[in-house]
Design a protein around this motif. Structure first.
Motif, short mmCIF file in Angstrom:
data_model
loop_
_atom_site.label_atom_id
_atom_site.label_comp_id
_atom_site.label_asym_id
_atom_site.label_seq_id
_atom_site.Cartn_x
_atom_site.Cartn_y
_atom_site.Cartn_z
N ASN A 276 -35.59 -16.54 -46.72
CA ASN A 276 -36.69 -16.04 -45.53
C ASN A 276 -36.61 -14.52 -45.96
O ASN A 276 -35.09 -14.12 -46.65
CB ASN A 276 -35.57 -15.82 -43.91
N LEU A 277 -37.19 -14.10 -45.35
CA LEU A 277 -37.54 -12.06 -45.58
C LEU A 277 -37.50 -11.72 -43.95
O LEU A 277 -38.68 -12.67 -43.19
CB LEU A 277 -38.95 -12.08 -46.14
N TYR A 278 -37.04 -10.49 -43.42
CA TYR A 278 -36.85 -10.42 -42.28
C TYR A 278 -36.44 -8.69 -42.14
O TYR A 278 -37.16 -7.81 -43.23
CB TYR A 278 -35.12 -10.64 -41.62
N ALA B 123 -36.41 -13.10 -35.48
CA ALA B 123 -37.36 -14.49 -36.30
C ALA B 123 -37.22 -13.22 -37.99
O ALA B 123 -37.96 -12.56 -37.97
CB ALA B 123 -38.60 -14.85 -35.50
N ALA B 124 -37.73 -14.32 -38.60
CA ALA B 124 -38.23 -14.26 -40.03
C ALA B 124 -39.29 -14.20 -40.04
O ALA B 124 -40.16 -14.82 -39.32
CB ALA B 124 -37.78 -15.65 -40.74
N LEU B 125 -39.77 -12.49 -40.73
CA LEU B 125 -41.76 -12.69 -41.41
C LEU B 125 -41.94 -12.80 -42.47
O LEU B 125 -43.37 -13.54 -41.85
CB LEU B 125 -41.25 -10.93 -41.22
N PHE C 266 -48.86 -0.11 -50.43
CA PHE C 266 -48.55 -1.66 -50.89
C PHE C 266 -47.11 -1.61 -50.88
O PHE C 266 -47.13 -1.18 -52.59
CB PHE C 266 -49.72 -2.26 -51.44
N LEU C 267 -46.40 -2.87 -51.10
CA LEU C 267 -45.29 -3.36 -51.41
C LEU C 267 -45.66 -4.59 -52.53
O LEU C 267 -45.89 -5.04 -51.38
CB LEU C 267 -44.71 -3.54 -50.03
N SER D 238 -48.11 -6.46 -42.29
CA SER D 238 -47.92 -7.68 -41.81
C SER D 238 -48.08 -8.27 -43.62
O SER D 238 -48.01 -7.09 -44.70
CB SER D 238 -49.30 -8.67 -41.91
N TRP D 239 -46.72 -9.10 -44.15
CA TRP D 239 -46.82 -9.83 -45.30
C TRP D 239 -47.59 -10.78 -45.46
O TRP D 239 -48.28 -12.13 -44.45
CB TRP D 239 -45.66 -10.46 -45.28
N THR D 240 -47.94 -10.74 -46.96
CA THR D 240 -48.65 -12.27 -47.14
C THR D 240 -48.65 -12.23 -48.99
O THR D 240 -47.78 -11.66 -49.41
CB THR D 240 -50.46 -11.21 -47.24
#
Length: 548
Positions: free
Chosen positions: A94-96, A106-108, A133-134, A150-152
């Motif tokens: 998971n990424l947080y 909660a995990a992103l 951008f990361l 947001s993460w994608t």
């Protein structure tokens, strides 16, 4: 009656005094024990080698808690302004978001691969959107992208038209699987990716966050074979009319290095090989660090600044930053080279470089720490870090179940507000000395450490090792704590209270319990709640003859 003659000759001196410095040159595991400079230490744990002496290291706080697995990757997002900067952590699959202290939310992102929890990342400024951008890769999942909101997961399409979309084919018409990208770097405004288990890398167009992928084959530049393992971007003075350039450095898993200069890999006129070098094999994916004007490289031969190769084209072991602990580094690299968690990180605020050293049980992980001013090494125990990150000029690490803020206070494991935690203990064994009388037996009667401290009651114990024994000393002596006044607590007329300013000197004689010997070394243990430094040691020694 005859008179008895009285001699006027003075009595022979039965004791000698001496002062030895604290080992502020740091650890030394390579010089002979019988010929080691008194400024070095045979062991130095939880201390920092400084120009003035050996300082007790600072502690850490648990800033974000509630994880069920170790945090293996910390990822900073740099927005261009500190108000929008973010810190993310990967724990398990998971990424947080770990920017805000407290219990983790909660995990992103969830459902990530468990095959590689140690991700690589880089930031790119997208010219079209004028924002950062990361990108994060691990060689198993599709690259993750963060756009500031947001993460994608990145995707592959025939005609990329949005950030995070890549071509399904490279520029030569060959299929590409972006899930194989295992390393990422930004070089001259281009994203570069290493494809695992190959000799290939791919780069994108300038200031793009996806789109076309251009392959580069590095195999011909690796004379010992192997795979492309790591890429690094390095600003370096090439020593010719070109002056300072940003070069791309390619590392093979065998230790071959190829350096390229130029700004456009598509044409020979704007891209050229500068040189190739053969070094030791890299230790971990996080084996490089741009530090000031240097690119540091951690190999099985030690930690080297790459500039020495550009200047000499040869390897000289004493040019390694780790030269004084060369055999220690070699042993650790051989034993744990395949264990993830080796990482270099710089902390300019304290003039330190940290090398994280993983162990089989990550709760035993430790750090080798280098003072960039004094050029001395020490070891930190008690920070069970799996990864590190400099975020908003502050150094964080990923622990077994928390994100820690390092170099704050003088307790380990306090909460985010500084409550609780455990005392930190500095342990050191200095170099042996014959006190300019080799071959003569000596009995130390009194020993006095000189310690400057802001602590009301430091705990100090001392022992003597004899004749090059590195085993724990058989006897020790504890020194009484200082009796100091505390504002708003002690009475003004307390005759036993010594009012503490910023720092006071703590120097009390103690009688060590030890056997006599030809060479003596001091072992010291110091625990304190404030800034504390060991500067020197005083001795009162009774010298004897060759046999006692």
């Amino acid at each position: 009656m005859a008179r008895t003659a009285v001699s006027s000759r003075p009595k022979r001196k039965t004791s000698m005094t001496a002062t030895t410095p604290a080992p502020n040159k740091g650890l030394n595991t390579v010089d002979p024990l019988a010929n080691m400079d008194q400024g070095y230490a045979l062991s130095l744990v939880n201390g920092v080698a400084t120009p003035q002496g050996v300082s007790l290291r600072q502690g850490y706080r648990k800033m974000v808690t509630g994880f069920t697995e170790a945090i293996t990757t910390l990822i900073p997002y740099n927005s261009g302004g500190t108000s929008s900067n973010k810190l993310f952590g990967i724990s398990g699959t998971n990424l947080y978001d770990v920017t805000t202290p407290g219990a983790v939310g909660a995990a992103l992102v969830s459902g990530l691969s468990s095959l590689n929890k140690f991700w690589q990342y880089t930031n790119q400024t997208y010219s079209t959107a004028n924002k950062n951008f990361l990108f994060c890769v691990n060689g198993y999942d599709s690259p993750l992208m963060y756009d500031g909101t947001s993460w994608t997961s990145c995707t592959q399409v025939a005609s990329p038209a949005a950030p995070g979309q890549f071509n399904t084919l490279d520029n030569n018409g060959n299929a590409v699987n972006i899930a194989n990208f295992v390393d990422a770097v930004l070089h001259q405004q281009r994203l570069w990716f290493v494809s695992k288990n190959s000799t290939k890398a791919y780069y994108c167009d300038i200031a793009q966050v996806g789109g076309k992928l251009y392959p580069i084959e590095f195999g011909p530049f690796f004379p010992r074979g192997g795979q492309l393992y790591k890429l690094a971007s390095w600003s370096v003075n090439m020593g010719d009319i070109s002056g300072v350039q940003q070069v791309l450095v390619a590392f093979s898993d065998k230790g071959d290095i190829a350096i390229f200069k130029g700004n456009d890999p598509s044409t020979a006129s704007t891209w050229a090989l500068s040189g190739t070098y053969s070094l030791g094999a890299p230790v971990g994916r996080r084996c490089t660090l741009q530090f000031e004007s240097e690119l540091l490289y951690l190999s099985r031969d030690g930690l080297y600044p790459l500039s020495v190769y550009l200047q000499t084209n040869s390897l000289n072991s004493n040019e390694a930053i780790t030269f004084k602990i060369a055999n220690l580094i070699s042993d650790l690299a051989d034993t744990f080279a395949t264990t993830p968690g080796f990482e270099l990180v710089a902390y300019p605020g304290n003039n330190l470089l940290l090398l994280n050293v993983p162990q089989t049980n990550n709760s035993n992980n430790f750090q080798l720490v280098y003072n960039t001013i004094q050029k001395g090494w020490s070891q930190f125990n008690g920070w069970a870090a799996s990864c590190w990150c400099l975020f908003n000029n502050t150094l964080y690490f990923g622990g077994p179940d928390f994100v820690g803020l390092s170099f704050i206070g003088y307790k380990d494991g306090a909460d985010k507000d500084g409550v609780g935690g455990n005392a930190i203990t500095l342990n050191a064994l200095g170099a042996f000395s014959t006190f300019d009388a080799p071959g003569r037996i000596k009995q130390p009667h009194l020993v006095k450490p000189y310690i400057t401290t802001g602590s009301i009651s430091p705990t100090v114990s001392l022992a003597i090792n004899v004749d090059y024994s590195l085993l724990p000393a058989q006897g020790s002596a504890s020194l009484n704590s200082l009796v100091s006044g505390v504002w708003d607590s002690s009475l003004w007329d307390n005759v036993n209270a010594l009012w503490v300013g910023s720092l006071i000197t703590y120097n009390k004689w103690t009688t060590p319990i030890c056997y006599p010997g030809e060479a003596l070394a001091v072992a010291i243990s110091i625990s304190a709640a404030e800034d504390t430094m060991w500067t020197a040691t005083g001795w009162v020694i009774e010298p004897g003859g060759i046999f006692g």
